[in-house]
Design an enzyme around this catalytic site. Structure first.
Site, mmCIF file in Angstrom:
data_model
loop_
_atom_site.group_PDB
_atom_site.id
_atom_site.type_symbol
_atom_site.label_atom_id
_atom_site.label_comp_id
_atom_site.label_asym_id
_atom_site.label_seq_id
_atom_site.Cartn_x
_atom_site.Cartn_y
_atom_site.Cartn_z
ATOM 1 N N LYS A 43 0.825 -1.207 0.000
ATOM 2 C CA LYS A 43 0.000 0.000 0.000
ATOM 3 C C LYS A 43 0.859 1.258 0.000
ATOM 4 O O LYS A 43 0.543 2.242 -0.674
ATOM 5 C CB LYS A 43 -0.910 0.008 1.234
ATOM 6 N N GLU A 44 1.954 1.231 0.745
ATOM 7 C CA GLU A 44 2.768 2.436 0.890
ATOM 8 C C GLU A 44 3.590 2.749 -0.355
ATOM 9 O O GLU A 44 3.690 3.902 -0.763
ATOM 10 C CB GLU A 44 3.695 2.297 2.106
#
Length: 200
Positions: A43-44
């Site tokens: 996600k990051e």
């Protein structure tokens, strides 16, 4: 698991896995669930070690330099470190998430909200127990990571052996009571009179 039978386009390409050894080592060091750490990295940064956000967050786990400096002081005490180094960044990110998990008594959702939106956002969520009190990005952040975590656990169970999910004891933050203005002034006047007559 179900995801093991996905075609590549729905599996490996949407949920890639890199730096497996680093994820396992750093997750073990800080007692984190390995699929959860992999999902956070997805996600990051999408597993891009050179990623830099517009806000200045760096690397796989997207750490702000000031946050990383605090983590280093607390956990590692390295005289020098490189946030573009995959293992360094993953371990710093793991340390950060583990610290937040400790702050919120193992509440994974609250820890993820704090990772993205800070302590204030996590406290608003814990008081309301409602994602709608959060800004859109943070509101969607934890559910996306938790969903991806389940995919990683199913797809890569042999490479990322899941840890035992801790029992969650939610942290309770009470909304501060508003002061009673009438009672305040009554007490204030009473105190003034008491002081006045005690001096005469």
């Amino acid at each position: 698991g179900f995801y093991q039978f996905f075609p590549t386009i729905f599996g490996d390409e949407l949920y890639p896995l890199e730096y497996t050894n680093e994820i396992n080592e750093c997750a073990d060091r800080f007692g984190l669930d390995k699929p959860l750490l992999a999902a956070l990295i997805l996600k990051e940064s999408g597993f891009s070690p050179r990623a830099i956000s517009r806000a200045g967050a760096v690397g796989l786990a997207q750490l702000m330099p000031a946050t990383a400096a605090g983590i280093n002081k607390r956990e590692f005490q390295y005289p020098d470190y490189d946030l573009f180094d995959p293992k360094t960044n993953i371990c710093f990110g793991a340390a950060h998430l583990a610290g937040l998990m400790g702050t919120y008594n193992g509440d994974v959702t609250a820890a993820l909200i704090a990772y993205n939106g800070g302590d204030g956002a996590a406290r608003r969520y814990l008081v309301a127990r409602d994602m709608d009190v959060l800004v859109t990005e943070t509101k969607l952040y934890a559910p996306k990571i938790l969903a991806a975590r389940d995919v990683y656990a199913s797809m890569y169970g042999n490479q990322l052996p899941a840890g035992k999910t801790p029992e969650v004891t939610p942290v309770k933050f009470e909304v501060p009571k508003q002061p009673n203005v009438k009672e305040f002034w009554k007490g204030f006047v009473k105190d003034v009179f008491a002081r006045f007559f005690s001096n005469n």
